[in-house]
Design a protein around this motif. Structure first.
Motif, PDB file in Angstrom:
ATOM      1  N   MET A 110      40.016  40.587  26.523  1.00 57.05           N
ATOM      2  CA  MET A 110      40.310  39.717  27.672  1.00 57.05           C
ATOM      3  C   MET A 110      41.655  39.045  27.514  1.00 57.05           C
ATOM      4  N   ILE A 111      41.842  38.407  26.361  1.00 52.58           N
ATOM      5  CA  ILE A 111      43.017  37.548  26.188  1.00 52.58           C
ATOM      6  C   ILE A 111      44.295  38.383  26.065  1.00 52.58           C
ATOM      7  N   HIS A 113      44.467  41.390  27.464  1.00 52.96           N
ATOM      8  CA  HIS A 113      44.524  42.177  28.698  1.00 52.96           C
ATOM      9  C   HIS A 113      44.466  43.682  28.493  1.00 52.96           C
ATOM     10  N   HIS A 150      40.900  36.690  33.996  1.00 57.21           N
ATOM     11  CA  HIS A 150      41.481  37.633  33.029  1.00 57.21           C
ATOM     12  C   HIS A 150      41.189  39.077  33.432  1.00 57.21           C
ATOM     13  N   TYR A 153      43.425  40.077  36.213  1.00 56.15           N
ATOM     14  CA  TYR A 153      44.773  40.300  35.674  1.00 56.15           C
ATOM     15  C   TYR A 153      44.857  41.678  35.027  1.00 56.15           C
ATOM     16  N   ASP A 189      49.993  35.428  33.939  1.00 55.53           N
ATOM     17  CA  ASP A 189      48.874  35.424  32.992  1.00 55.53           C
ATOM     18  C   ASP A 189      47.971  34.227  33.311  1.00 55.53           C
TER      19      ASP A 189
END
Lengths: 341, 187
Positions: A110-111, A113, A150, A153, A189
Motif C-alpha cells: 500500500m505505502i 504503491h 492508497h 493511487y 500521494d
C-alpha cells in the motif's frame, strides 16, 4: 557492541511498537472474512498513525523488506525473517508472526504503491483496472478510507503505466498531472494531500472512468486505436467526445502514416547498441529527420485544411504528440491491434 | 529532430542537452530575442502556461527556477510523456532566458510590477522602472509627492494616476494606505 535481538525478543518488540493492545494471539485464530476485516483494520490504523515523520505502516514494512517491489528481504539483520530465527519460536509465536507478516506485507504494498492481491485483501475481483466494478464499489463505500486512497493511487499509477506502454500519451499525461479543480490541488500521494479521502478517491475514479469511457466509445464507433489516439493528440488532451472535423483531420494523417510513413525508420544502419541518439550513424539521423520533417509538413497541410486557426501550432503539445506518434509509426509501432490478433 | 523515445537517452542531462540544440527550443529562443521589451509579460505568461500547474511547476519553485534539477526529478518519476516534458522544459528554458534578461537587482516580482506600471507611464518602461526603484523604502506621503512630481512632468498619465496607479502599488505592498488616502494626496 550492539546486542542482536533473538527472534522472540524482536517479536515482542514489534508487538509493543506496532500492535500494542491488539490481541494477536486471538486474532491469529481468525479465518475468512473475519481475518480479512482484522487485517484491514490493522493496516488502516498503521497507515494513519505516525511516529516521528513517518507512518507506522512504512516503519513496519522497513523492519522486514526493502522498498523494492516483490518484498525483498531487508539487509539489516532481523531474526524473524531467517529460517534459523523462526525455528526458535514456539507454534503460538509463529502464528502471531505470520499474522504480523501478513499485515506488514499489505502495508508494504500500500505505502509503496505496488499492486497486491485484491481478492485476498478485499474479497473483490483481482483487477486494478477501473472497469472492475466490485473494486470501485468497495473503494467508494468502505470505511477504510486510507486504504481506499492508497488503492486508488495504485490504480492511477497502474493506468499511467498501461497508457505509457500503449503510447496513449494524452491519457498518460492527464493522469500524471491529475488536478482536483474542487480542491485546487494536484492529486498527489495520499500522504501528501489535503484532499479529503472520499473526494480523493472519487477524483481518481472519475478520471479513470472518463478516459475508459472515451476509449470504449471509440471502439463502439469501430475506430482503430491509432485513429483514436491521433484524434486525441490533435486535441492535446483526452476529450469527452469525438469531433467529426477532428476525426477527419486524424483520418487524413492516419492514411498518410499508413502509406508513407510506417516502417520508414526501420533502417539497416540503425545501431541498437548506441546509448544515445548522437551515437547513431549520421545516415540514420539524416533519414529520420527527413522523414519526420515530411510528416511535419503533412500535419501543417492537414491543419490548414481541416482545423481552425491556433489548432496544432508548431510549438504546441498536440504537434509534439503527433510527431512522437509519427516516430513510433516509422519504427513499425503501428496498427498493433493487428499483431495482437 | 529530437527522438521522443526515452530509451534513446542515457539520462535526463543528455535529454536536456539535446533539447537545447533542438529546433523547437532554438526557434523559441529566436522569438524571444526578436521580441521587444514590451512583449516580456506575454512571453512570461506563455512560459508559465507551458510549465503548467503540475509537479514540474512545484519542482520549478522548489529549485528556484533551475531547469536541470527539475528535469532530473521529473525524469526520475517517469510518469509524464516526453512530448509533455518537452513543452514544459521549453517553458522553463524560456523563463530562464527571460530572467537572465531582467535588469540586475530586479526580481521577477519587480519586473511584473514594472510591466503593470508601464501603461501608466505612457508605455515608457524605463520611466516605470526608474519610478519603482526611486520609491523603494519611501513613506506613503513621499510616494504620493513623487507621483505628483511625475504627473507635473507628464511622465505619469493624468487619467491613470488615481485608482490605476494606486491599485498596482497597493497590490504589490509598496503603498499600504487606502485608496481614499491616495486620492487625497495625489492631486
Amino acid at each position: 557492541m550492539k546486542q542482536i535481538k533473538t527472534a522472540k525478543e524482536m517479536l515482542e518488540q514489534i508487538e509493543k511498537d506496532f500492535f500494542k493492545e491488539v490481541n494477536l494471539s486471538e486474532a491469529s485464530k481468525l479465518e475468512g472474512g473475519e481475518l480479512r476485516d482484522f487485517r484491514l483494520a490493522q493496516v488502516e490504523r498503521l497507515l494513519t498513525e505516525e511516529h516521528g515523520s513517518a507512518t507506522l505502516a512504512i516503519q513496519l514494512s522497513d523492519m522486514f523488506w526493502t522498498a523494492d517491489e516483490g518484498r525483498k528481504i531487508a539487509e539489516k539483520p532481523n531474526p524473524l525473517t531467517s529460517l534459523q530465527g523462526q525455528q526458535t519460536l514456539m507454534d503460538e509465536e509463529m502464528s502471531r508472526l505470520r499474522l504480523i507478516l501478513d499485515v506488514a506485507g499489505l502495508c508494504h504494498d500500500m505505502i509503496l504503491h505496488f499492486k497486491f492481491d485484491l481478492k485476498e485483501a478485499f474479497g473483490v475481483k483481482n483487477d486494478f483496472w477501473v472497469t472492475n466494478k466490485q473494486l470501485v464499489e468497495w473503494l467508494t463505500t468502505t470505511a477504510y478510507e486510507r486504504i481506499a486512497m492508497h488503492t486508488a493511487y495504485i490504480m492511477k499509477k497502474f493506468a499511467i503505466s498501461v497508457y505509457e506502454y500503449g503510447h496513449y500519451q494524452p491519457a498518460q499525461d492527464e493522469l500524471a498531472e491529475l488536478y482536483s479543480t474542487e480542491y485546487h490541488e494536484l492529486v498527489r500521494d495520499p500522504d501528501r494531500t489535503k484532499i479529503p479521502p472520499r473526494a480523493y478517491v472519487k477524483t481518481i475514479i472519475d478520471a479513470l472512468q472518463q478516459i475508459e469511457r472515451h476509449w470504449q466509445r471509440g471502439r463502439r464507433l469501430k475506430l482503430r486505436p491509432d485513429l483514436v489516439m491521433l484524434h486525441d493528440e490533435i486535441y492535446g488532451v483526452v476529450p469527452r467526445l469525438f469531433d467529426k472535423g477532428v476525426l477527419a483531420a486524424a483520418q487524413a494523417l492516419y492514411d498518410y502514416m499508413d502509406k508513407e510513413l510506417c516502417g520508414r525508420l526501420v533502417l539497416k544502419e540503425y545501431n541498437y547498441n548506441a546509448t544515445s541518439w548522437n551515437d547513431q550513424p549520421e545516415s540514420v539521423r539524416r533519414t529520420t529527420t527527413e522523414v519526420l520533417n515530411r510528416f511535419a509538413d503533412k500535419v501543417r497541410e492537414v491543419r490548414a485544411e481541416y482545423l481552425s486557426e491556433d489548432w496544432v501550432t508548431d510549438d504546441s503539445l498536440s504537434f509534439s504528440y503527433l510527431m512522437a506518434h509519427a516516430q513510433r509509426c516509422g519504427s513499425g509501432l503501428w496498427r498493433e491491434e493487428d499483431d495482437a490478433q | 529532430m529530437m527522438s521522443s523515445n526515452r530509451g534513446d537517452y542515457a539520462s535526463a542531462s543528455e535529454w536536456i542537452s539535446v533539447l537545447r540544440q533542438d529546433e523547437a527550443w532554438l526557434s523559441q529562443q529566436q522569438r524571444l530575442m526578436a521580441s521587444a521589451a514590451t512583449d516580456v509579460s506575454t512571453h512570461r505568461d506563455d512560459a508559465v502556461r507551458r510549465i503548467g500547474k503540475g509537479e514540474t511547476f512545484e519542482f520549478w519553485e522548489i529549485y528556484g527556477h533551475q531547469v536541470e534539477p527539475v528535469i532530473s526529478e521529473v525524469w526520475e518519476i517517469a510518469e509524464l510523456s516526453l512530448p509533455k516534458l518537452k513543452i514544459q522544459a521549453i517553458g522553463m528554458l524560456s523563463m530562464e532566458w527571460i530572467e537572465q534578461q531582467t535588469p540586475a537587482g530586479f526580481s521577477l516580482q519587480q519586473q511584473n510590477v514594472v510591466e503593470k506600471l508601464k501603461p501608466i507611464f505612457y508605455g515608457q518602461i524605463e520611466d516605470a522602472r526608474a519610478f519603482l526603484v526611486s520609491i523603494q523604502g519611501m513613506k506613503p506621503t513621499q510616494i504620493t509627492d513623487k507621483v505628483n512630481q511625475l504627473v507635473s512632468e507628464r511622465k505619469i498619465s493624468d487619467m491613470s494616476k488615481h485608482r490605476d496607479l494606486w491599485k498596482v502599488l497597493h497590490d504589490c505592498g509598496i503603498y499600504d494606505k487606502s485608496e481614499s488616502n491616495w486620492n487625497m494626496q495625489v492631486k
